[in-house]
Design an enzyme around this catalytic site. Structure first.
Site, PDB file in Angstrom:
ATOM      1  N   ARG A  10     -36.170  -1.760   4.767  1.00 34.92           N
ATOM      2  CA  ARG A  10     -37.240  -1.846   5.596  1.00 34.92           C
ATOM      3  C   ARG A  10     -38.079  -2.797   6.222  1.00 34.92           C
ATOM      4  O   ARG A  10     -37.752  -3.980   6.087  1.00 34.92           O
ATOM      5  CB  ARG A  10     -38.066  -1.841   3.882  1.00 34.92           C
ATOM      6  N   ARG A  30     -33.213  -6.904  -0.103  1.00 36.18           N
ATOM      7  CA  ARG A  30     -32.762  -5.698  -0.294  1.00 36.18           C
ATOM      8  C   ARG A  30     -32.808  -4.534   0.922  1.00 36.18           C
ATOM      9  O   ARG A  30     -33.105  -5.001   1.436  1.00 36.18           O
ATOM     10  CB  ARG A  30     -34.751  -5.128  -0.667  1.00 36.18           C
ATOM     11  N   ARG A  68     -47.676  -9.023   1.203  1.00 37.03           N
ATOM     12  CA  ARG A  68     -48.118  -7.545   0.357  1.00 37.03           C
ATOM     13  C   ARG A  68     -48.073  -8.685  -0.136  1.00 37.03           C
ATOM     14  O   ARG A  68     -48.996  -7.617  -1.374  1.00 37.03           O
ATOM     15  CB  ARG A  68     -46.893  -7.313   0.650  1.00 37.03           C
ATOM     16  N   ARG A 103     -52.837   1.258  -7.236  1.00 37.59           N
ATOM     17  CA  ARG A 103     -53.031   0.659  -5.889  1.00 37.59           C
ATOM     18  C   ARG A 103     -53.842   0.237  -6.336  1.00 37.59           C
ATOM     19  O   ARG A 103     -54.319  -1.355  -6.563  1.00 37.59           O
ATOM     20  CB  ARG A 103     -51.854   0.158  -5.289  1.00 37.59           C
ATOM     21  N   LYS A 123     -40.277  -3.007  -9.889  1.00 36.35           N
ATOM     22  CA  LYS A 123     -40.577  -1.847 -10.419  1.00 36.35           C
ATOM     23  C   LYS A 123     -39.147  -0.329  -9.889  1.00 36.35           C
ATOM     24  O   LYS A 123     -39.416   0.568 -10.426  1.00 36.35           O
ATOM     25  CB  LYS A 123     -41.978  -1.611  -9.675  1.00 36.35           C
TER      26      LYS A 123
HETATM   27  P1  AMP Z   1     -43.703   0.113  -1.804  1.00 35.92           P
HETATM   28  O1  AMP Z   1     -42.424   1.143  -1.812  1.00 35.92           O
HETATM   29  O2  AMP Z   1     -44.454   0.377  -2.836  1.00 35.92           O
HETATM   30  O3  AMP Z   1     -43.801  -1.164  -1.422  1.00 35.92           O
HETATM   31  O4  AMP Z   1     -44.518   0.890  -1.133  1.00 35.92           O
HETATM   32  C1  AMP Z   1     -44.821   0.275   0.521  1.00 35.92           C
HETATM   33  C2  AMP Z   1     -45.942   1.002   1.140  1.00 35.92           C
HETATM   34  O5  AMP Z   1     -46.901   2.048   1.189  1.00 35.92           O
HETATM   35  C3  AMP Z   1     -47.080  -0.079   0.595  1.00 35.92           C
HETATM   36  O6  AMP Z   1     -46.821  -2.029   1.008  1.00 35.92           O
HETATM   37  C4  AMP Z   1     -48.548   0.708   1.164  1.00 35.92           C
HETATM   38  O7  AMP Z   1     -47.973   0.538   3.082  1.00 35.92           O
HETATM   39  C5  AMP Z   1     -47.286   1.629   1.006  1.00 35.92           C
HETATM   40  N1  AMP Z   1     -48.572   2.084  -0.325  1.00 35.92           N
HETATM   41  C6  AMP Z   1     -47.811   2.544  -0.977  1.00 35.92           C
HETATM   42  N2  AMP Z   1     -47.848   3.262  -2.095  1.00 35.92           N
HETATM   43  C7  AMP Z   1     -49.267   3.243  -1.849  1.00 35.92           C
HETATM   44  C8  AMP Z   1     -50.961   3.118  -2.565  1.00 35.92           C
HETATM   45  N3  AMP Z   1     -51.117   3.544  -4.263  1.00 35.92           N
HETATM   46  N4  AMP Z   1     -52.127   2.780  -1.966  1.00 35.92           N
HETATM   47  C9  AMP Z   1     -51.602   2.279  -0.674  1.00 35.92           C
HETATM   48  N5  AMP Z   1     -50.820   2.349   0.110  1.00 35.92           N
HETATM   49  C10 AMP Z   1     -49.626   2.628  -0.579  1.00 35.92           C
END
Ligand code: AMP
Length: 227
Positions: A162, A129, A173, A90, A15
């Protein structure tokens, strides 16, 4: 009517990579909820402190906090024509709140690319990553390495791994995604906005499929001149 593209898919499906490329090609803003949270953590804000306690466990940040952050972001001038949303909504509650925001912004979701991949590929991709500290540019040590190890090609900043990209956390996740985000696939399928894309193809192929679908999506905006 502004144009919003919502990218759906598990962590590691691609994404973020697609959002970067699509933002450049469509001239729409790239809005990543994960990047916004990480920025807040870096700047040691109150929002960052709350978000970190959930992100460290691979859990979702509560809906109210997330929705407010995204709303504040989407009213900024660079989102006037719309945005590519990477990581939001989400949950079903976020999708409902997003509909209300869209009405206020006179926008609509034109397309929801749903990018899939097998769990093993997701784990391999996220495990390798590396992310740029300054702007969140994404690399992979096997599939998409930077020219110089540990340094971002675009802005020269340091690349880091990360904490939530470690294997056990990635598997957790993915489970969170299956439970909380999968219902959105049905939500947007009913709305006729979903295109399902095999994320194991080359990233150029995935981009081409999305751009093609966007031209045929009935978007009020004519992208043909820009792409
Ligand atoms: P990502 O970078 O999209 O993988 O997001 C990393 C982390 O940020 C996720 O595992 C969540 O803890 C938090 N996060 C990102 N987007 C959301 C969302 N829309 N709702 C809730 N938590 C989020």
């Amino acid at each position: 009517m502004s144009t919003f593209i919502v990218l759906l898919g598990p962590p590691g499906a691609g994404k973020g990579t697609q959002a970067e490329i699509l933002a450049e090609k469509t001239k729409l803003a790239h809005v990543s909820s994960g990047d916004l949270f990480r920025e807040n953590i870096k700047n040691q804000t109150e929002l960052g402190r709350i978000a970190k306690s959930f992100m460290d466990k691979g859990e979702l940040v509560p809906d109210d906090v997330t929705i407010k952050m995204i709303k504040d972001r989407l009213v900024r001038p660079d989102c006037e024509t719309g945005a590519i949303l990477d990581g939001f909504p989400r949950t079903p509650a976020q999708a409902d709140a997003f509909e209300v925001i869209l009405t206020e912004l006179k926008g609509r979701v034109d397309l929801v690319p749903y990018i899939t991949a097998s769990e093993e590929v997701l784990v391999a991709r996220t495990g390798g990553r590396w992310t740029c500290r300054a702007h969140g540019h994404i690399y992979n040590q096997t599939y998409n390495p930077p020219k110089q190890s540990g340094v971002c090609d675009f802005d020269g900043s340091e690349l880091y791994q990360r904490d939530d990209d470690k294997e056990e956390m990635v598997r957790h996740r993915i489970r969170v995604y299956l439970k909380q985000t999968m219902p959105l696939v049905e939500y947007y399928r009913k709305a006729g906005r979903i295109i399902e894309i095999d994320g194991m193809q080359a990233k150029e192929k995935v981009t081409a499929i999305v751009l093609d679908a966007l031209k045929n999506s009935g978007s009020r905006r004519d992208f043909s001149a820009e792409m």
